[in-house]
Design a protein around this motif. Sequence first.
Motif, mmCIF file in Angstrom:
data_model
loop_
_atom_site.group_PDB
_atom_site.id
_atom_site.type_symbol
_atom_site.label_atom_id
_atom_site.label_comp_id
_atom_site.label_asym_id
_atom_site.label_seq_id
_atom_site.Cartn_x
_atom_site.Cartn_y
_atom_site.Cartn_z
ATOM 1 N N ASP A 21 -9.753 -0.487 -4.259
ATOM 2 C CA ASP A 21 -8.444 0.037 -3.563
ATOM 3 C C ASP A 21 -8.820 0.261 -1.995
ATOM 4 N N ILE A 22 -8.288 -0.663 -1.181
ATOM 5 C CA ILE A 22 -8.402 -0.712 0.094
ATOM 6 C C ILE A 22 -7.815 0.748 0.867
ATOM 7 N N ALA A 23 -6.776 0.936 0.311
ATOM 8 C CA ALA A 23 -6.089 1.957 0.812
ATOM 9 C C ALA A 23 -6.786 3.386 0.598
ATOM 10 N N ALA A 24 -7.447 3.662 -0.569
ATOM 11 C CA ALA A 24 -8.364 4.591 -1.076
ATOM 12 C C ALA A 24 -9.615 4.590 -0.365
ATOM 13 N N ILE A 25 -10.026 3.212 0.092
ATOM 14 C CA ILE A 25 -11.302 3.354 0.854
ATOM 15 C C ILE A 25 -11.008 3.674 2.342
ATOM 16 N N ALA A 26 -9.867 3.611 2.910
ATOM 17 C CA ALA A 26 -9.577 3.913 4.179
ATOM 18 C C ALA A 26 -9.374 5.373 4.235
ATOM 19 N N ARG A 27 -8.844 6.076 3.155
ATOM 20 C CA ARG A 27 -8.609 7.376 3.206
ATOM 21 C C ARG A 27 -10.031 8.373 3.299
ATOM 22 N N GLY A 28 -11.071 7.455 2.436
ATOM 23 C CA GLY A 28 -12.091 7.986 2.194
ATOM 24 C C GLY A 28 -12.743 7.868 3.739
ATOM 25 N N ALA A 29 -12.519 7.039 4.393
ATOM 26 C CA ALA A 29 -13.122 6.772 5.794
ATOM 27 C C ALA A 29 -12.360 7.724 6.844
ATOM 28 N N GLY A 30 -11.373 8.310 6.449
ATOM 29 C CA GLY A 30 -10.821 9.276 7.573
ATOM 30 C C GLY A 30 -9.398 8.871 8.002
ATOM 31 N N ILE A 31 -8.841 7.923 7.498
ATOM 32 C CA ILE A 31 -7.648 7.522 7.809
ATOM 33 C C ILE A 31 -6.596 8.164 6.775
ATOM 34 N N ASP A 32 -6.155 9.137 7.245
ATOM 35 C CA ASP A 32 -5.059 10.090 6.258
ATOM 36 C C ASP A 32 -3.919 9.417 5.817
ATOM 37 N N GLU A 33 -3.355 8.778 6.719
ATOM 38 C CA GLU A 33 -2.295 7.768 6.268
ATOM 39 C C GLU A 33 -2.441 6.447 5.983
ATOM 40 N N ALA A 34 -2.925 6.226 4.731
ATOM 41 C CA ALA A 34 -3.307 4.942 4.089
ATOM 42 C C ALA A 34 -2.611 4.916 2.774
ATOM 43 N N HIS A 35 -1.704 3.829 2.781
ATOM 44 C CA HIS A 35 -0.802 3.653 1.614
ATOM 45 C C HIS A 35 -0.999 2.338 0.940
ATOM 46 N N THR A 36 -0.368 2.242 -0.262
ATOM 47 C CA THR A 36 -0.285 0.751 -0.968
ATOM 48 C C THR A 36 1.300 0.546 -1.188
ATOM 49 N N ALA A 37 1.750 -0.477 -0.893
ATOM 50 C CA ALA A 37 3.146 -0.959 -1.125
ATOM 51 C C ALA A 37 3.513 -2.287 -1.953
ATOM 52 N N ARG A 38 4.161 -2.141 -2.661
ATOM 53 C CA ARG A 38 4.388 -3.010 -3.941
ATOM 54 C C ARG A 38 5.868 -3.426 -3.873
ATOM 55 N N THR A 39 6.817 -2.964 -3.228
ATOM 56 C CA THR A 39 8.091 -3.555 -3.103
ATOM 57 C C THR A 39 8.350 -3.478 -1.455
ATOM 58 N N ILE A 40 9.460 -4.611 -1.220
ATOM 59 C CA ILE A 40 9.867 -4.657 0.199
ATOM 60 C C ILE A 40 10.336 -3.369 0.703
ATOM 61 N N GLU A 41 10.910 -2.480 -0.413
ATOM 62 C CA GLU A 41 11.383 -1.132 0.194
ATOM 63 C C GLU A 41 10.441 -0.132 0.519
ATOM 64 N N GLU A 42 9.382 -0.278 -0.204
ATOM 65 C CA GLU A 42 8.130 0.585 0.091
ATOM 66 C C GLU A 42 7.614 0.234 1.382
ATOM 67 N N PHE A 43 7.387 -1.289 1.582
ATOM 68 C CA PHE A 43 6.892 -1.576 2.700
ATOM 69 C C PHE A 43 7.577 -1.375 4.066
ATOM 70 N N ASP A 44 8.712 -1.323 4.124
ATOM 71 C CA ASP A 44 9.572 -1.223 5.087
ATOM 72 C C ASP A 44 9.790 0.226 5.354
ATOM 73 N N ALA A 45 9.651 0.968 4.481
ATOM 74 C CA ALA A 45 9.472 2.632 4.850
ATOM 75 C C ALA A 45 8.372 2.907 5.363
ATOM 76 N N HIS A 46 7.128 2.257 4.974
ATOM 77 C CA HIS A 46 5.829 2.520 5.699
ATOM 78 C C HIS A 46 5.579 1.776 7.161
ATOM 79 N N CYS A 47 6.506 0.764 7.323
ATOM 80 C CA CYS A 47 6.694 0.280 8.529
ATOM 81 C C CYS A 47 7.285 1.339 9.550
ATOM 82 N N ALA A 48 8.426 1.815 9.125
ATOM 83 C CA ALA A 48 9.194 2.834 9.875
ATOM 84 C C ALA A 48 8.244 4.104 10.172
ATOM 85 N N ALA A 49 7.610 4.378 9.339
ATOM 86 C CA ALA A 49 6.846 5.670 9.345
ATOM 87 C C ALA A 49 5.472 5.254 10.180
#
Length: 202
Positions: free
Chosen positions: A119-147
């Motif tokens: 899980d790359i997002a989980a690895i990123a959080r473990g490395a200190g990137i607090d805002e690390a997420h996974t998107a599986r739909t366009i709606e989720e992805f677009d929301a993460h782009c906005a944020a």
Amino acid sequence: MKRYDCMKALAARLDNELVILSLGASVDEWYNAAPHMRTASLFQQQLGCVTPEAFGLAVGLPHRRIVSLDTDGGMMFNLGILATVGNEQPKNLFIVVWDNEMYQSIGGPPTHTASGRVDIAAIARGAGIDEAHTARTIEEFDAHCAAGLAIDAPYLVVAKVAGTVQPDIKRKHSDGREDKYIFVRHVEASEGITIMGPSEHN
């Protein structure tokens, strides 16, 4: 979801950013999805170097948003960059990882993420990137782009995309050297700086 659809959603949110992207089919897809970002985008030809290059730009141009369009294969080549980003906390770096669970450009052998355990997002959080997420739909992805484009902190989103290429995509008609100059001249013009002066051989 399709990578190209994600690219179009992201492109609609970009204007003055600089973009570093990975090699392979995603290059042509990006230049078609985001024609207004053509001069502001540069593809990196070495796996493992996309996000490091974007990080360097983020540090060098702290007032400007930098976007890294990396891949699962590329990120797995250089997981150490996640620790660097986690430690340095660049406020202007937005990282997208196109995760199609394969090395698409060499025929499709699986990457580590294909196992369902990595899980790359989980690895990123473990490395200190607090805002690390996974998107599986366009709606989720677009929301993460906005944020991710609004926050003053490093932000990473892993986009779980299909292993397909947008059909009938228009190929770019430039090589890596030309692309480098297009990008550098754009940065020079938009920042009012000189990066590469006239050649002594002119």
